[in-house]
Design a protein around this motif. Structure first.
Motif, short mmCIF file in Angstrom:
data_model
loop_
_atom_site.label_atom_id
_atom_site.label_comp_id
_atom_site.label_asym_id
_atom_site.label_seq_id
_atom_site.Cartn_x
_atom_site.Cartn_y
_atom_site.Cartn_z
N ARG A 65 0.89 -1.20 -0.13
CA ARG A 65 -0.65 0.32 0.07
C ARG A 65 0.57 1.23 -0.24
N ASN A 69 1.18 4.15 -2.55
CA ASN A 69 0.26 5.65 -2.12
C ASN A 69 1.28 6.42 -2.83
N THR A 72 0.67 7.25 -6.32
CA THR A 72 0.05 8.34 -6.74
C THR A 72 0.25 9.51 -6.61
N ARG A 73 0.85 9.51 -5.61
CA ARG A 73 0.97 11.10 -5.28
C ARG A 73 1.95 11.19 -6.31
#
Length: 264
Positions: A65, A69, A72-73
């Motif tokens: 995860r 993340n 994605t950021r």
């Protein structure tokens, strides 16, 4: 009298591992699912404690995860070139090494201070700002990258329904906002308005980093004086100013033949 634990889940009626895989799908645990089939036999063969197996599976989920993340950021930040501190040559930069170290610590972002990197073209301003932004993303922060004309487009997009205030309120939830390449060209009225609105909205709430060919004191050369004065006043109140100098790295590489792969 000893306490008893009431079991609410019935024992497996078939293949427990297959049922566990189905449960990871239901509970949206993709990283556990990816490792479950290989780890359960390993745990059985090596006689792991049950708690150790649970720990390893949860650790794999957490690591997966975190990686998702991070991607994605990084994608949401909109970085232009993917330049990081790993390919930043600290020894070649004219920025003093103690200043580089202090800025790469990112403590100034936590204090909601600003950064202004200004100097001639090709002296590493954009590279350094992007590298700092990438480091912030890796540290778990959110980052947004803009050119000043992107801010003009933002104003135009939200002018029809007068929603620019709401758009900026969403934007300043970002930990670090970077505005690149100010001063190369005259700033359009929309871009000047967008720049001021962003600086005003972020003032003492979020960190801004800008790269500019002009020192902020000269922004009245590229935007209306009244607007420039109000913008610079807020921008510099809690700002670190870094001035670069020297010849363009790009020009130096070009003239030395390092800007391209040699023809054979």
């Amino acid at each position: 009298m000893s306490a008893t634990t009431t079991r609410t889940v019935a024992p497996s009626a078939g293949d427990p591992l297959a049922e566990a895989v189905e449960l990871t799908k239901r509970l949206k645990l993709p990283h556990i699912r990816r490792h479950l089939v290989e780890l359960v036999p390993t745990a059985r063969a090596q006689r792991w404690d049950h708690a150790e197996l649970v720990r390893v599976l949860l650790a794999e989920e957490a690591a997966g995860r975190d990686a998702t993340n991070l991607r994605t950021r990084r994608a949401r930040a909109g970085f232009p070139a993917g330049k990081t501190l790993h390919d930043w040559d600290a020894t070649a930069s004219c920025i003093p090494r103690p200043t580089q170290d202090a800025l790469t610590s990112l403590e100034w972002v936590g204090r909601r201070e600003n950064l202004c990197v200004c100097g001639p073209s090709g002296t590493g301003k954009s590279h350094f700002c992007e590298a700092l932004g990438q480091a912030a993303v890796e540290a778990g922060m959110t980052v947004a990258w803009f050119t000043i004309e992107d801010l003009g487009a933002l104003v135009r997009r939200h002018r029809a329904d007068d929603s620019i205030t709401r758009a900026l309120a969403r934007l300043i939830r970002t930990d670090l906002i970077i505005i690149d390449d100010i001063g190369l060209l005259p700033v359009s009225p929309d871009a000047a308005e967008g720049f001021y609105r962003l600086v005003d909205a972020a003032y003492e709430r979020r960190s801004l980093a800008i790269s500019s060919n002009l020192h902020p004191s000269g922004f009245d050369e590229i935007m209306p004086k009244t607007l420039a004065t109000a913008t610079v006043d807020r921008l510099l109140h809690h700002a670190h100013i870094v001035v670069t100098q020297g010849d363009s790295y790009r020009l130096a590489q070009a003239t030395s033949g390092k800007g391209v792969t040699a023809l054979t």
